[in-house]
Design a protein around this motif. Sequence first.
Motif, mmCIF file in Angstrom:
data_model
loop_
_atom_site.group_PDB
_atom_site.id
_atom_site.type_symbol
_atom_site.label_atom_id
_atom_site.label_comp_id
_atom_site.label_asym_id
_atom_site.label_seq_id
_atom_site.Cartn_x
_atom_site.Cartn_y
_atom_site.Cartn_z
ATOM 1 N N PHE A 1 -2.063 4.204 10.110
ATOM 2 C CA PHE A 1 -0.926 4.904 10.721
ATOM 3 C C PHE A 1 -0.421 4.132 11.943
ATOM 4 C CE2 PHE A 1 0.667 7.770 13.998
ATOM 5 C CZ PHE A 1 1.667 8.443 13.322
ATOM 6 N N PHE A 2 -1.342 3.762 12.852
ATOM 7 C CA PHE A 2 -0.932 3.083 14.079
ATOM 8 C C PHE A 2 -0.454 1.657 13.810
ATOM 9 C CE2 PHE A 2 -3.530 6.485 15.926
ATOM 10 C CZ PHE A 2 -2.569 7.020 16.772
ATOM 11 N N GLN A 3 -0.974 1.028 12.777
ATOM 12 C CA GLN A 3 -0.511 -0.303 12.408
ATOM 13 C C GLN A 3 0.951 -0.237 11.944
ATOM 14 O OE1 GLN A 3 -2.318 -2.095 8.940
ATOM 15 N NE2 GLN A 3 -2.224 -4.123 9.883
ATOM 16 N N LYS A 4 1.288 0.763 11.137
ATOM 17 C CA LYS A 4 2.680 0.924 10.690
ATOM 18 C C LYS A 4 3.601 1.232 11.867
ATOM 19 C CE LYS A 4 1.577 2.178 5.991
ATOM 20 N NZ LYS A 4 1.590 3.160 4.939
ATOM 21 N N LEU A 5 3.138 2.067 12.784
ATOM 22 C CA LEU A 5 3.917 2.372 13.981
ATOM 23 C C LEU A 5 4.118 1.108 14.814
ATOM 24 C CD1 LEU A 5 5.238 4.389 15.972
ATOM 25 C CD2 LEU A 5 2.954 4.766 16.916
ATOM 26 N N PHE A 6 3.044 0.366 15.003
ATOM 27 C CA PHE A 6 3.097 -0.881 15.781
ATOM 28 C C PHE A 6 4.093 -1.864 15.178
ATOM 29 C CE2 PHE A 6 1.482 -5.185 16.667
ATOM 30 C CZ PHE A 6 1.445 -5.159 18.055
ATOM 31 N N HIS A 7 4.045 -2.051 13.862
ATOM 32 C CA HIS A 7 4.951 -2.989 13.200
ATOM 33 C C HIS A 7 6.397 -2.506 13.246
ATOM 34 C CE1 HIS A 7 1.959 -5.785 11.915
ATOM 35 N NE2 HIS A 7 1.294 -4.871 11.225
ATOM 36 N N SER A 8 6.622 -1.215 13.172
ATOM 37 C CA SER A 8 8.000 -0.724 13.228
ATOM 38 C C SER A 8 8.587 -0.835 14.637
ATOM 39 C CB SER A 8 8.082 0.713 12.726
ATOM 40 O OG SER A 8 7.471 1.587 13.635
ATOM 41 N N VAL A 9 7.742 -0.787 15.658
ATOM 42 C CA VAL A 9 8.235 -0.893 17.035
ATOM 43 C C VAL A 9 8.365 -2.343 17.466
ATOM 44 C CG1 VAL A 9 7.666 -0.404 19.450
ATOM 45 C CG2 VAL A 9 7.338 1.354 17.719
ATOM 46 N N PHE A 10 7.408 -3.166 17.157
ATOM 47 C CA PHE A 10 7.409 -4.547 17.637
ATOM 48 C C PHE A 10 7.917 -5.511 16.565
ATOM 49 C CE2 PHE A 10 4.332 -2.280 20.267
ATOM 50 C CZ PHE A 10 4.917 -2.487 21.497
ATOM 51 N N TYR B 1 0.256 14.614 4.277
ATOM 52 C CA TYR B 1 1.110 15.397 5.171
ATOM 53 C C TYR B 1 0.249 16.197 6.150
ATOM 54 C CZ TYR B 1 4.312 19.082 6.688
ATOM 55 O OH TYR B 1 5.053 19.956 7.440
ATOM 56 N N CYS B 2 -0.780 16.867 5.633
ATOM 57 C CA CYS B 2 -1.669 17.669 6.483
ATOM 58 C C CYS B 2 -2.390 16.799 7.506
ATOM 59 C CB CYS B 2 -2.672 18.438 5.632
ATOM 60 S SG CYS B 2 -1.918 19.710 4.620
ATOM 61 N N MET B 3 -2.827 15.606 7.094
ATOM 62 C CA MET B 3 -3.498 14.692 8.013
ATOM 63 C C MET B 3 -2.543 14.249 9.122
ATOM 64 S SD MET B 3 -3.843 11.214 9.016
ATOM 65 C CE MET B 3 -2.675 10.566 7.891
ATOM 66 N N ALA B 4 -1.317 13.917 8.744
ATOM 67 C CA ALA B 4 -0.344 13.473 9.736
ATOM 68 C C ALA B 4 -0.004 14.594 10.714
ATOM 69 C CB ALA B 4 0.921 12.972 9.049
ATOM 70 N N ILE B 5 0.169 15.804 10.215
ATOM 71 C CA ILE B 5 0.465 16.949 11.091
ATOM 72 C C ILE B 5 -0.707 17.202 12.038
ATOM 73 C CG2 ILE B 5 0.907 19.456 11.144
ATOM 74 C CD1 ILE B 5 3.308 17.780 10.232
ATOM 75 N N ASN B 6 -1.929 17.165 11.528
ATOM 76 C CA ASN B 6 -3.102 17.365 12.380
ATOM 77 C C ASN B 6 -3.204 16.269 13.437
ATOM 78 O OD1 ASN B 6 -5.621 18.637 13.156
ATOM 79 N ND2 ASN B 6 -6.606 16.858 12.233
ATOM 80 N N LEU B 7 -2.987 15.031 13.034
ATOM 81 C CA LEU B 7 -3.032 13.915 13.985
ATOM 82 C C LEU B 7 -2.002 14.095 15.092
ATOM 83 C CD1 LEU B 7 -3.975 11.020 14.803
ATOM 84 C CD2 LEU B 7 -2.163 10.183 13.304
#
Length: 130
Positions: free
Chosen positions: A38-47, A93-99
């Motif tokens: 999840f954080f790798q995808k976020l990192f790549h989309s931002v940077f 979806y449930c994992m992402a919402i919980n996170l």
Amino acid sequence: MDSQYSILAGINSFIPILGPLHVSLNSREHMLIVYYTFFQKLFHSVFAKRKVLAKKSKPWRINLLLDLAYNGWCKIRNTIITKFGSTCKDIEYCMAINLLDNVIPATLDIYSILFQSGSFNEYLEIIFQI
């Protein structure tokens, strides 16, 4: 219920040894490792796609990603919940919402809000959840 109290009684003597700042920093690093994809995808989309997110990233980078994820979530939360509802059974979806709803805010707030405000019972509860 009785076993829960015996566990807490056995751990209560150990809790003061755990430095609250240490717990906060370790929980942030641990969360990056557990939810690395999840954080790798976020990192790549931002940077950038060619940048590499280390699994043992620097604390400032982890804090940046957590803040970006949480603040972005706050902006789109109502739209997502309205569109997909709170009854969706998809595991991702449930994992992402919980996170985004529980884990990230608890990790961000464990030291700065719960410990420093003196909310020791809530602090202990969040330590065990994280």
